[in-house]
Scaffold this motif. Sequence first.
Motif, PDB file in Angstrom:
ATOM      1  N   GLY A 133       0.846  -1.186   0.000  1.00 11.60           N
ATOM      2  CA  GLY A 133       0.000   0.000   0.000  1.00 11.60           C
ATOM      3  C   GLY A 133       0.881   1.235   0.000  1.00 11.60           C
ATOM      4  N   THR A 134       0.362   2.350  -0.481  1.00 11.65           N
ATOM      5  CA  THR A 134       1.171   3.565  -0.579  1.00 11.65           C
ATOM      6  C   THR A 134       0.431   4.768   0.009  1.00 11.65           C
ATOM      7  OG1 THR A 134       0.351   4.254  -2.755  1.00 11.65           O
ATOM      8  CG2 THR A 134       2.166   2.684  -2.725  1.00 11.65           C
ATOM      9  N   THR A 135       1.210   5.722   0.486  1.00 14.61           N
ATOM     10  CA  THR A 135       0.676   6.987   0.970  1.00 14.61           C
ATOM     11  C   THR A 135       1.585   8.111   0.502  1.00 14.61           C
ATOM     12  OG1 THR A 135      -0.321   6.022   2.962  1.00 14.61           O
ATOM     13  CG2 THR A 135       0.158   8.376   3.013  1.00 14.61           C
ATOM     14  N   GLU A 136       0.998   9.145  -0.082  1.00 19.18           N
ATOM     15  CA  GLU A 136       1.770  10.326  -0.464  1.00 19.18           C
ATOM     16  C   GLU A 136       1.934  11.234   0.755  1.00 19.18           C
ATOM     17  OE1 GLU A 136      -0.537  12.036  -3.586  1.00 19.18           O
ATOM     18  OE2 GLU A 136       0.350  10.767  -5.131  1.00 19.18           O
ATOM     19  N   VAL A 137       3.135  11.769   0.939  1.00 25.16           N
ATOM     20  CA  VAL A 137       3.434  12.606   2.100  1.00 25.16           C
ATOM     21  C   VAL A 137       3.956  13.962   1.624  1.00 25.16           C
ATOM     22  CG1 VAL A 137       4.783  12.838   4.210  1.00 25.16           C
ATOM     23  CG2 VAL A 137       4.026  10.572   3.460  1.00 25.16           C
ATOM     24  N   ASP A 138       3.317  15.035   2.059  1.00 22.19           N
ATOM     25  CA  ASP A 138       3.756  16.401   1.772  1.00 22.19           C
ATOM     26  C   ASP A 138       3.960  17.130   3.096  1.00 22.19           C
ATOM     27  OD1 ASP A 138       3.527  16.097  -1.053  1.00 22.19           O
ATOM     28  OD2 ASP A 138       1.378  16.448  -0.900  1.00 22.19           O
ATOM     29  N   ILE A 139       5.139  17.715   3.273  1.00 22.20           N
ATOM     30  CA  ILE A 139       5.466  18.408   4.516  1.00 22.20           C
ATOM     31  C   ILE A 139       5.956  19.813   4.188  1.00 22.20           C
ATOM     32  CG2 ILE A 139       6.872  18.396   6.608  1.00 22.20           C
ATOM     33  CD1 ILE A 139       7.177  15.355   6.225  1.00 22.20           C
ATOM     34  N   LYS A 140       5.419  20.804   4.865  1.00 22.49           N
ATOM     35  CA  LYS A 140       5.844  22.192   4.673  1.00 22.49           C
ATOM     36  C   LYS A 140       6.325  22.756   6.000  1.00 22.49           C
ATOM     37  CE  LYS A 140       4.374  26.636   2.718  1.00 22.49           C
ATOM     38  NZ  LYS A 140       3.270  27.367   2.046  1.00 22.49           N
ATOM     39  N   LEU A 141       7.532  23.324   5.989  1.00 22.26           N
ATOM     40  CA  LEU A 141       8.100  23.951   7.172  1.00 22.26           C
ATOM     41  C   LEU A 141       8.085  25.463   6.986  1.00 22.26           C
ATOM     42  CD1 LEU A 141       9.995  21.239   6.384  1.00 22.26           C
ATOM     43  CD2 LEU A 141      10.853  21.740   8.678  1.00 22.26           C
ATOM     44  N   ILE A 142       7.598  26.162   7.984  1.00 21.88           N
ATOM     45  CA  ILE A 142       7.457  27.618   7.900  1.00 21.88           C
ATOM     46  C   ILE A 142       8.207  28.260   9.056  1.00 21.88           C
ATOM     47  CG2 ILE A 142       5.848  29.563   7.824  1.00 21.88           C
ATOM     48  CD1 ILE A 142       3.692  27.496   6.928  1.00 21.88           C
ATOM     49  N   GLY A 143       9.218  29.053   8.707  1.00 19.03           N
ATOM     50  CA  GLY A 143       9.995  29.777   9.708  1.00 19.03           C
ATOM     51  C   GLY A 143      10.006  31.259   9.394  1.00 19.03           C
ATOM     52  N   LYS A 144      11.215  31.825   9.230  1.00 21.14           N
ATOM     53  CA  LYS A 144      11.339  33.253   8.931  1.00 21.14           C
ATOM     54  C   LYS A 144      12.576  33.476   8.088  1.00 21.14           C
ATOM     55  CE  LYS A 144      11.745  37.802  11.163  1.00 21.14           C
ATOM     56  NZ  LYS A 144      11.900  38.516  12.472  1.00 21.14           N
ATOM     57  N   SER A 145      12.393  34.097   6.939  1.00 22.94           N
ATOM     58  CA  SER A 145      13.532  34.378   6.070  1.00 22.94           C
ATOM     59  C   SER A 145      14.313  35.585   6.583  1.00 22.94           C
ATOM     60  CB  SER A 145      13.066  34.633   4.637  1.00 22.94           C
ATOM     61  OG  SER A 145      12.229  35.782   4.586  1.00 22.94           O
ATOM     62  N   GLY A 146      15.521  35.742   6.073  1.00 24.61           N
ATOM     63  CA  GLY A 146      16.335  36.867   6.516  1.00 24.61           C
ATOM     64  C   GLY A 146      17.663  36.929   5.791  1.00 24.61           C
ATOM     65  N   HIS A 147      18.460  37.909   6.118  1.00 25.88           N
ATOM     66  CA  HIS A 147      19.763  38.132   5.504  1.00 25.88           C
ATOM     67  C   HIS A 147      20.745  37.063   5.989  1.00 25.88           C
ATOM     68  CE1 HIS A 147      23.510  40.075   4.344  1.00 25.88           C
ATOM     69  NE2 HIS A 147      22.813  41.004   3.676  1.00 25.88           N
ATOM     70  N   ALA A 148      21.549  36.572   5.061  1.00 24.09           N
ATOM     71  CA  ALA A 148      22.507  35.519   5.406  1.00 24.09           C
ATOM     72  C   ALA A 148      23.506  35.977   6.461  1.00 24.09           C
ATOM     73  CB  ALA A 148      23.240  35.056   4.151  1.00 24.09           C
ATOM     74  N   GLY A 149      23.744  37.281   6.536  1.00 25.45           N
ATOM     75  CA  GLY A 149      24.697  37.790   7.514  1.00 25.45           C
ATOM     76  C   GLY A 149      24.119  37.994   8.899  1.00 25.45           C
ATOM     77  N   PHE A 150      22.805  37.829   9.043  1.00 28.73           N
ATOM     78  CA  PHE A 150      22.149  38.043  10.333  1.00 28.73           C
ATOM     79  C   PHE A 150      21.250  36.850  10.674  1.00 28.73           C
ATOM     80  CE2 PHE A 150      22.952  42.099   8.286  1.00 28.73           C
ATOM     81  CZ  PHE A 150      23.659  42.796   9.255  1.00 28.73           C
ATOM     82  N   PRO A 151      21.841  35.659  10.799  1.00 20.04           N
ATOM     83  CA  PRO A 151      21.033  34.451  11.023  1.00 20.04           C
ATOM     84  C   PRO A 151      20.217  34.492  12.307  1.00 20.04           C
ATOM     85  CG  PRO A 151      23.358  34.018  11.447  1.00 20.04           C
ATOM     86  CD  PRO A 151      23.280  35.366  10.812  1.00 20.04           C
ATOM     87  N   HIS A 152      20.667  35.259  13.300  1.00 20.71           N
ATOM     88  CA  HIS A 152      19.948  35.315  14.566  1.00 20.71           C
ATOM     89  C   HIS A 152      18.613  36.037  14.449  1.00 20.71           C
ATOM     90  CE1 HIS A 152      22.239  38.998  14.114  1.00 20.71           C
ATOM     91  NE2 HIS A 152      21.477  39.587  15.057  1.00 20.71           N
TER      92      HIS A 152
END
Length: 385
Positions: free
Chosen positions: A181-200
Amino acid sequence: MTELLANGLSQIRRALHQIPELALQEFQTHDFLLNEVRQFNQELLTIHEIPDLPTGLLVRVAGSAPKRTIGYRADIDALPVEEETGLEFKSQYKHTMHACGHDLHMTVALGILNHFAEHQPVDNIVFFFQPAEESENGGKLAYEQGVFTDEWHLDEIYALHDTPDYAAGNLACRPGVLFAGTTEVDIKLIGKSGHAGFPHEANDMVVAASNLVVQLQTIVSRNVDPTEGGVFTIGQLQAGHIRNVIAGEAELHGTVRGFSQEMIMLIRKRIDEVCKGIELAFDCQVEVEMRQGGYLPVVNNPATTDRFINFMQQNYPDTFQISKPAMTGEDFGYLLSKIPGTMFWLGVGDTSQLHSSTFNPDEKALEPAVQKITAFLEYRMKEEN
């Protein structure tokens, strides 16, 4: 077999091969099949089109002294694959191909149907030309629409699936689980984008998704009994648009496969639990969607399958064998959960694998398949329970 199909099985298959259509869009295929059936002797036939499933087709052959109604299913849809076989009769449509051999499935069904249109069966036989096997679970749609009720009720049902793993015209089957048997799996992760120089100041979903993939891969290895079958594959991971921007979202797409519904549900439960852990660990939102639809494990009925195997072993011992279970998915599993029946393999020779752009089954499989399945159905109708 009548002259109509004895000389034309390959031609029919090639005509069908040129007009592949995706799930629930098989209108030209439906019309082709209907035209072929209308050329058969109509004395014993009743043709039924399905208003709510317009590309589907049912054909009933009246038995001479029916004790039961036997179903035979052939799937009719194709795949979104660009054909690269170089055949003269290759697909006429871009990015659509009968890469799973449903053109053969339909041709074999027409051959069997034509035989019984000329030689009246003892029992009633209903041929179901089913749309949407590859996606949209057409078998489940038909059943839930009440297609198999009243005079279309089925007491048992049979179907084949072609494979390059056996010689052309050979058959194989097994009791119990044939396909996963099969099941399709879709997962979405939602965080916050930002500048690569300010990861915090951001919440990086590339990191979260990477951790999630690693944890998901432990589900089968650390939760599933090693003696049982289970698979969880993440086939797609998408995140970010440019190198110097932290990705605020990520998406994963995958598939679960298992030989039992209990195993599938265990894996699904653990996916939910792992995703909740990622939410807490990375302070993000994780949305999970899992869809199984009609793609249940294909579990062959003990009585119908023992009968089928015994007949084939006694009558075609050199061209029949017991197969292993496979992680192939098939919506025939849903119909088998409602109607006793059996699915089996039809060998089509050593060609490319199923779903590949170069899949080219050997047409020498067609006539033996029609003859063997017809012989089995005739035996089954004469047998006393």
